[in-house]
Design a protein around this motif. Structure first.
Motif, PDB file in Angstrom:
ATOM      1  N   LEU A 165       0.798  -1.237   0.000  1.00 26.85           N
ATOM      2  CA  LEU A 165       0.000   0.000   0.000  1.00 26.85           C
ATOM      3  C   LEU A 165       0.826   1.281   0.000  1.00 26.85           C
ATOM      4  N   ARG A 166       1.990   1.249   0.645  1.00 27.45           N
ATOM      5  CA  ARG A 166       2.728   2.509   0.749  1.00 27.45           C
ATOM      6  C   ARG A 166       3.345   2.964  -0.572  1.00 27.45           C
ATOM      7  N   TYR A 167       3.307   2.108  -1.581  1.00 30.67           N
ATOM      8  CA  TYR A 167       3.923   2.477  -2.861  1.00 30.67           C
ATOM      9  C   TYR A 167       2.947   3.138  -3.830  1.00 30.67           C
ATOM     10  N   PHE A 168       1.690   3.233  -3.427  1.00 34.32           N
ATOM     11  CA  PHE A 168       0.702   3.836  -4.325  1.00 34.32           C
ATOM     12  C   PHE A 168       0.685   5.360  -4.190  1.00 34.32           C
ATOM     13  N   ASP A 169       0.274   6.007  -5.269  1.00 32.30           N
ATOM     14  CA  ASP A 169       0.145   7.466  -5.222  1.00 32.30           C
ATOM     15  C   ASP A 169      -1.134   7.863  -4.505  1.00 32.30           C
ATOM     16  N   LYS A 170      -2.148   7.063  -4.709  1.00 37.01           N
ATOM     17  CA  LYS A 170      -3.427   7.286  -4.035  1.00 37.01           C
ATOM     18  C   LYS A 170      -4.079   5.939  -3.823  1.00 37.01           C
ATOM     19  N   VAL A 171      -4.893   5.864  -2.793  1.00 35.02           N
ATOM     20  CA  VAL A 171      -5.609   4.602  -2.550  1.00 35.02           C
ATOM     21  C   VAL A 171      -7.070   4.907  -2.238  1.00 35.02           C
ATOM     22  N   LEU A 172      -7.924   4.139  -2.846  1.00 37.02           N
ATOM     23  CA  LEU A 172      -9.352   4.237  -2.530  1.00 37.02           C
ATOM     24  C   LEU A 172      -9.695   3.062  -1.635  1.00 37.02           C
ATOM     25  N   ILE A 173     -10.304   3.345  -0.482  1.00 35.07           N
ATOM     26  CA  ILE A 173     -10.744   2.263   0.404  1.00 35.07           C
ATOM     27  C   ILE A 173     -12.251   2.138   0.224  1.00 35.07           C
ATOM     28  N   LEU A 174     -12.644   1.035  -0.371  1.00 35.15           N
ATOM     29  CA  LEU A 174     -14.071   0.842  -0.658  1.00 35.15           C
ATOM     30  C   LEU A 174     -14.718  -0.030   0.400  1.00 35.15           C
ATOM     31  N   THR A 175     -15.935   0.323   0.736  1.00 34.54           N
ATOM     32  CA  THR A 175     -16.707  -0.524   1.626  1.00 34.54           C
ATOM     33  C   THR A 175     -18.159  -0.486   1.157  1.00 34.54           C
ATOM     34  N   MET A 199     -12.103   7.447   1.353  1.00 32.34           N
ATOM     35  CA  MET A 199     -13.015   6.442   1.901  1.00 32.34           C
ATOM     36  C   MET A 199     -14.287   6.472   1.054  1.00 32.34           C
ATOM     37  N   VAL A 200     -14.597   5.339   0.457  1.00 36.21           N
ATOM     38  CA  VAL A 200     -15.728   5.305  -0.478  1.00 36.21           C
ATOM     39  C   VAL A 200     -16.733   4.249  -0.032  1.00 36.21           C
ATOM     40  N   ARG A 201     -17.988   4.646   0.072  1.00 37.17           N
ATOM     41  CA  ARG A 201     -19.032   3.666   0.391  1.00 37.17           C
ATOM     42  C   ARG A 201     -19.804   3.384  -0.897  1.00 37.17           C
ATOM     43  N   THR A 202     -19.730   2.142  -1.333  1.00 35.98           N
ATOM     44  CA  THR A 202     -20.368   1.763  -2.600  1.00 35.98           C
ATOM     45  C   THR A 202     -21.792   1.266  -2.338  1.00 35.98           C
ATOM     46  N   LYS A 203     -22.464   0.927  -3.416  1.00 27.59           N
ATOM     47  CA  LYS A 203     -23.790   0.287  -3.356  1.00 27.59           C
ATOM     48  C   LYS A 203     -24.827   1.136  -2.633  1.00 27.59           C
ATOM     49  N   VAL A 204     -24.703   2.464  -2.679  1.00 22.99           N
ATOM     50  CA  VAL A 204     -25.712   3.266  -1.971  1.00 22.99           C
ATOM     51  C   VAL A 204     -27.078   3.138  -2.653  1.00 22.99           C
ATOM     52  N   ASP A 205     -27.085   2.704  -3.928  1.00 20.55           N
ATOM     53  CA  ASP A 205     -28.387   2.457  -4.578  1.00 20.55           C
ATOM     54  C   ASP A 205     -29.166   1.391  -3.809  1.00 20.55           C
ATOM     55  N   ILE A 206     -28.431   0.387  -3.300  1.00 19.28           N
ATOM     56  CA  ILE A 206     -29.097  -0.676  -2.529  1.00 19.28           C
ATOM     57  C   ILE A 206     -29.593  -0.113  -1.191  1.00 19.28           C
ATOM     58  N   ASP A 207     -28.767   0.732  -0.560  1.00 25.10           N
ATOM     59  CA  ASP A 207     -29.193   1.361   0.706  1.00 25.10           C
ATOM     60  C   ASP A 207     -30.469   2.151   0.486  1.00 25.10           C
ATOM     61  N   VAL A 208     -30.498   2.906  -0.615  1.00 21.56           N
ATOM     62  CA  VAL A 208     -31.671   3.743  -0.900  1.00 21.56           C
ATOM     63  C   VAL A 208     -32.897   2.856  -1.088  1.00 21.56           C
ATOM     64  N   TRP A 209     -32.730   1.800  -1.875  1.00 25.74           N
ATOM     65  CA  TRP A 209     -33.824   0.871  -2.153  1.00 25.74           C
ATOM     66  C   TRP A 209     -34.318   0.215  -0.854  1.00 25.74           C
ATOM     67  N   ASN A 210     -33.360  -0.269  -0.051  1.00 20.68           N
ATOM     68  CA  ASN A 210     -33.719  -0.933   1.208  1.00 20.68           C
ATOM     69  C   ASN A 210     -34.480  -0.002   2.135  1.00 20.68           C
ATOM     70  N   ASN A 211     -33.978   1.221   2.264  1.00 20.76           N
ATOM     71  CA  ASN A 211     -34.596   2.147   3.205  1.00 20.76           C
ATOM     72  C   ASN A 211     -35.984   2.584   2.739  1.00 20.76           C
ATOM     73  N   LYS A 212     -36.182   2.551   1.430  1.00 18.55           N
ATOM     74  CA  LYS A 212     -37.513   2.873   0.911  1.00 18.55           C
ATOM     75  C   LYS A 212     -38.466   1.722   1.244  1.00 18.55           C
ATOM     76  N   GLU A 213     -37.965   0.498   1.019  1.00 20.61           N
ATOM     77  CA  GLU A 213     -38.789  -0.686   1.319  1.00 20.61           C
ATOM     78  C   GLU A 213     -39.112  -0.766   2.804  1.00 20.61           C
ATOM     79  N   ASP A 214     -38.078  -0.546   3.610  1.00 25.59           N
ATOM     80  CA  ASP A 214     -38.236  -0.761   5.054  1.00 25.59           C
ATOM     81  C   ASP A 214     -38.933   0.390   5.757  1.00 25.59           C
TER      82      ASP A 214
END
Ligand SMILES: Nc1nc2c(ncn2[C@@H]2O[C@H](COP(=O)(O)OP(=O)(O)OP(=O)(O)O)[C@@H](O)[C@H]2O)c(=O)[nH]1
Ligand SMILES: [Mg+2]
Length: 323
Positions: A165-175, A199-214
């Motif tokens: 990791l220390r050799y990269f110019d930039k790093v994206l941490i996805l969750t 710090m990147v949170r992916t799949k927010v489309d699923i979060d949106v869908w879930n929260n609408k359903e729930d």
């Protein structure tokens, strides 16, 4: 025996002598017992002392080994697969398995599903080897799809070193969903080595869908809730909410401009006319192909027939209306 001593005096003397002899014998026995038990206690003490010494030595040895491991961790070598760092910009994409790293890279590079250069995406553990994808038209910008952490093939304990990791110019941490302790560990590592990270949170489309359903919540409410939760419960600083299903929405466009700093540089608002080759923009890879040719061609400062000023920077435009 005293001649002529009365009988009862002699008998009393005998008893006294017997008593004394018995007392002495008892003391001797007690002493012998005590000496014996002291002997075994001494042995026990010696044994325990040796054990403590051995443990002390063990602790010291472990301390040394830990120091060596920490040093190795801090100064781990450049991985064999991470070559040609000179003259290239290397962006690593890390995170737990299945959070959507490969799909994110495909969307960043605007590759069509299954087309040439498509990073394999799947519902199972997919990326097993670090794989490099050059930015279309800008091969010096290299995006690295790294295998997910925390699987049997890629144990978490050595992930940081294994991925170099220390050799990269930039790093994206996805969750996807909440940030895990692994993500926080990765973040700390990058901070320690002063590698810019996102710090990147992916799949927010699923979060949106879930929260609408729930909960019947609309998209705006869900996004606000996620931001609030990230802010109060995750000590990770700024995070970007993205959906690879919908890359034009949420924070993806902002993230792209953040990732490519040349795009962020301020244009000269007082330039006499549109200056497409102004120094701020002469770094050709600054404009990834996620922007259309039209948008690329429009970058700069414009003035229309009604004296409105348009300052186009990345996918954002600042409009000032002049009298
Ligand atoms: N709805 C939705 N699905 C996504 C998103 N990103 C990824 N996925 C899906 O999540 C699954 C895993 O995605 P990958 O890109 O293969 O995940 P990865 O992090 O590369 O996984 P590994 O290579 O195993 O570490 C796939 O089925 C993707 O289609 C997203 O933003 N939204
Ligand atoms: Mg993958």
């Amino acid at each position: 025996r005293g001649e002529g001593m009365p009988e009862h005096v002699i008998a009393a003397g005998d008893r006294r002598l017997q008593e004394l002899a018995a007392k002495l014998a008892a003391m001797q026995r007690a002493f012998a017992e005590e000496r014996e038990s002291l002997g075994s206690r001494c042995e026990e003490l010696e044994r325990r002392e040796a054990e403590i010494r051995a443990r002390e030595e063990g602790v010291e040895a472990e301390k040394q080994a830990q120091k060596v491991r920490e040093e190795a961790r801090k100064n781990y070598p450049q991985p064999k697969w991470l070559t040609h760092l000179e003259g290239t910009i290397n962006i690593g994409v890390v995170g737990n398995s299945g959070v959507g790293k490969s799909l994110f890279i495909n969307k960043l590079r605007k590759v069509r599903p299954q087309a040439h250069g498509w990073a394999p995406v799947g519902v199972n553990e997919t990326t097993r080897e670090p794989t490099m994808y050059p930015f279309p038209g800008q091969p010096e910008v290299r995006i690295w799809d790294l295998p997910g952490a925390g699987t049997e093939a890629v144990p978490s304990a050595t992930y940081v070193q294994d991925m170099g990791l220390r050799y990269f110019d930039k790093v994206l941490i996805l969750t996807a969903g909440r940030f895990t302790s692994m993500d926080v560990e990765l973040r700390d590592e990058l901070e320690q080595h002063k590698v810019p990270y996102y710090m990147v949170r992916t799949k927010v489309d699923i979060d949106v869908w879930n929260n609408k359903e729930d909960n019947g919540a609309d998209q705006k409410t869900t996004i606000a809730q996620i931001r609030e939760d990230l802010k109060s419960n995750h000590p990770v600083g700024t995070s970007y909410l993205v959906s690879s299903r919908d890359p034009e929405s949420f924070d993806m466009p902002v993230l792209v401009t953040e990732l490519f700093p040349c795009m962020k540089r301020q244009l000269d608002a007082d330039a006499p006319s549109f200056v497409p080759t102004a120094p701020a923009w002469n770094c050709s890879w600054a404009m990834p192909v996620v922007f259309s040719a039209t948008l690329q061609g429009m970058q700069g400062r414009w003035r229309d027939g009604y004296s409105a000023n348009y300052l186009l920077q990345g996918n954002q435009v600042h409009v000032s209306l002049l009298q």
